[in-house]
Design a protein around this motif. Structure first.
Motif, short mmCIF file in Angstrom:
data_model
loop_
_atom_site.label_atom_id
_atom_site.label_comp_id
_atom_site.label_asym_id
_atom_site.label_seq_id
_atom_site.Cartn_x
_atom_site.Cartn_y
_atom_site.Cartn_z
N ASP A 106 -57.08 -8.61 71.04
CA ASP A 106 -57.13 -8.99 72.46
C ASP A 106 -58.27 -9.96 72.77
O ASP A 106 -58.94 -9.84 73.79
N GLY A 107 -58.54 -10.89 71.84
CA GLY A 107 -59.56 -11.91 72.06
C GLY A 107 -60.99 -11.42 71.90
O GLY A 107 -61.93 -12.10 72.30
N LYS A 108 -61.15 -10.24 71.32
CA LYS A 108 -62.49 -9.65 71.15
C LYS A 108 -62.76 -9.34 69.69
O LYS A 108 -61.87 -8.95 68.94
N LEU A 109 -64.03 -9.48 69.29
CA LEU A 109 -64.47 -9.09 67.96
C LEU A 109 -64.60 -7.58 67.92
O LEU A 109 -65.21 -6.96 68.80
N ILE A 110 -63.99 -6.99 66.88
CA ILE A 110 -64.08 -5.54 66.67
C ILE A 110 -64.86 -5.33 65.38
O ILE A 110 -64.46 -5.83 64.32
N LEU A 111 -65.97 -4.62 65.47
CA LEU A 111 -66.82 -4.36 64.31
C LEU A 111 -66.84 -2.86 64.03
O LEU A 111 -67.26 -2.08 64.88
N ASN A 112 -66.34 -2.50 62.87
CA ASN A 112 -66.27 -1.09 62.46
C ASN A 112 -65.57 -0.23 63.51
O ASN A 112 -65.98 0.88 63.82
N GLY A 113 -64.48 -0.78 64.07
CA GLY A 113 -63.66 -0.03 65.02
C GLY A 113 -64.10 -0.11 66.46
O GLY A 113 -63.41 0.41 67.34
N LEU A 114 -65.24 -0.75 66.74
CA LEU A 114 -65.75 -0.81 68.11
C LEU A 114 -65.85 -2.26 68.59
O LEU A 114 -66.29 -3.14 67.83
N PRO A 115 -65.47 -2.51 69.86
CA PRO A 115 -65.62 -3.88 70.39
C PRO A 115 -67.10 -4.25 70.49
O PRO A 115 -67.94 -3.40 70.81
N VAL A 116 -67.40 -5.51 70.19
CA VAL A 116 -68.79 -5.99 70.22
C VAL A 116 -69.01 -6.76 71.51
O VAL A 116 -68.23 -7.64 71.86
N GLU A 117 -70.08 -6.43 72.20
CA GLU A 117 -70.46 -7.17 73.41
C GLU A 117 -71.18 -8.43 72.96
O GLU A 117 -72.22 -8.38 72.32
N GLU A 118 -70.60 -9.61 73.28
CA GLU A 118 -71.16 -10.89 72.85
C GLU A 118 -71.30 -11.83 74.05
O GLU A 118 -70.47 -12.71 74.26
N PRO A 119 -72.36 -11.68 74.84
CA PRO A 119 -72.52 -12.51 76.04
C PRO A 119 -72.76 -13.99 75.73
O PRO A 119 -72.61 -14.83 76.61
N TYR A 120 -73.09 -14.32 74.51
CA TYR A 120 -73.39 -15.70 74.12
C TYR A 120 -72.15 -16.50 73.73
O TYR A 120 -72.24 -17.70 73.50
N THR A 121 -70.97 -15.87 73.65
CA THR A 121 -69.78 -16.59 73.19
C THR A 121 -69.13 -17.39 74.32
O THR A 121 -69.32 -17.12 75.50
N LYS A 122 -68.36 -18.38 73.88
CA LYS A 122 -67.61 -19.24 74.79
C LYS A 122 -66.17 -19.26 74.29
O LYS A 122 -65.93 -19.51 73.11
N GLY A 123 -65.21 -18.97 75.16
CA GLY A 123 -63.80 -18.99 74.78
C GLY A 123 -63.33 -17.68 74.19
O GLY A 123 -64.09 -16.73 74.00
N MET A 124 -62.05 -17.64 73.89
CA MET A 124 -61.42 -16.45 73.32
C MET A 124 -61.64 -16.41 71.81
O MET A 124 -61.60 -17.44 71.15
N THR A 125 -61.81 -15.22 71.28
CA THR A 125 -61.94 -15.04 69.84
C THR A 125 -60.55 -14.81 69.27
O THR A 125 -59.93 -13.77 69.51
N ASN A 126 -60.07 -15.78 68.51
CA ASN A 126 -58.76 -15.69 67.87
C ASN A 126 -58.96 -15.42 66.38
O ASN A 126 -59.98 -15.79 65.80
N PRO A 127 -57.96 -14.80 65.72
CA PRO A 127 -58.13 -14.43 64.32
C PRO A 127 -58.18 -15.59 63.34
O PRO A 127 -58.67 -15.45 62.23
N GLY A 128 -57.68 -16.76 63.69
CA GLY A 128 -57.65 -17.87 62.74
C GLY A 128 -56.67 -17.59 61.61
O GLY A 128 -55.73 -16.81 61.76
N SER A 129 -56.88 -18.21 60.47
CA SER A 129 -55.94 -18.08 59.36
C SER A 129 -56.33 -16.99 58.35
O SER A 129 -55.63 -16.75 57.39
N PHE A 130 -57.47 -16.33 58.58
CA PHE A 130 -57.95 -15.31 57.65
C PHE A 130 -57.28 -13.97 57.97
O PHE A 130 -57.14 -13.60 59.13
N ARG A 131 -56.89 -13.27 56.93
CA ARG A 131 -56.20 -11.98 57.12
C ARG A 131 -57.20 -10.90 57.54
O ARG A 131 -58.16 -10.62 56.83
N LEU A 132 -56.91 -10.29 58.69
CA LEU A 132 -57.76 -9.24 59.25
C LEU A 132 -56.94 -7.96 59.38
O LEU A 132 -55.74 -8.02 59.49
N PRO A 133 -57.53 -6.79 59.40
CA PRO A 133 -58.95 -6.51 59.25
C PRO A 133 -59.45 -6.82 57.84
O PRO A 133 -58.69 -6.81 56.88
N TYR A 134 -60.76 -7.09 57.78
CA TYR A 134 -61.38 -7.47 56.52
C TYR A 134 -62.67 -6.68 56.35
O TYR A 134 -63.49 -6.59 57.28
N THR A 135 -62.89 -6.14 55.16
CA THR A 135 -64.14 -5.45 54.84
C THR A 135 -65.04 -6.44 54.11
O THR A 135 -64.68 -6.98 53.07
#
Length: 183
Positions: A106-135
């Protein structure tokens, strides 16, 4: 006063000796600054828009090349990358370290199962071409630009090897109005 044949001796100026001393001093200064620039601290310039609004093109930074020799990068560190992952020298933010599970929902970074609050970002976070989830594997980090819609980062390049991290951006020195720590 008796003249015993001793007269004060004039000191002769030895230009060869002075030239040699200046050459040695100048050579030592150049060598020390070269070592300092290559192994401890350096000046870097931002060349693209991938870190907006935190950093913008044309800004100059002081890069700490020393601390990552003793400690691994941490979440939210802004790092300078120069390695085989990209032909360009990149400035990105560390969002995942060894053992972290990275996902994007949903346009948010999820780190270890929890959404990360990132007030410094601009725009939506999209997955790109890399396969996620990734360890994130040992010996690497996962990085993203703060301008999430305009950034070439681990979502496309994959994880970044620790050996490709040149240093950590610690201070902004130009423009003068923005001088200081980088948040």
């Amino acid at each position: 006063m008796p003249d015993n044949g001793s007269q004060p001796k004039k000191r002769s100026w030895n230009w060869k000796k002075e030239l040699r001393e200046w050459t040695v001093a100048l050579g030592a200064a150049i060598l020390i600054s070269f070592l300092f620039q290559n192994y401890m601290y350096a000046q870097s310039q931002v060349h693209n828009i991938s870190m907006q609004n935190t950093l913008v093109a044309g800004q100059r930074l002081i890069e700490d090349k020393w601390s990552y020799r003793f400690n691994a990068p941490l979440h939210r560190d802004i790092v300078i990358i120069k390695g085989p992952e990209s032909p360009k020298r990149l400035v990105k933010r560390v969002v995942g370290v060894a053992g972290d599970i990275i996902d994007i929902r949903d346009g948010k970074l999820i780190l270890n199962g929890l959404p990360v609050e990132e007030p410094y970002t601009k725009g939506m976070t999209n997955p790109g071409s890399f396969r996620l989830p990734y360890t994130v594997e040992e010996g690497s980090v996962f990085v993203m630009g703060d301008n999430r819609e305009q950034s070439e980062d681990s979502r496309d390049l994959g994880p970044i090897a620790l050996s490709s991290i040149e240093g950590k951006a610690v201070y902004r020195i130009w423009p003068i109005a923005k001088f200081g720590d980088i948040n």
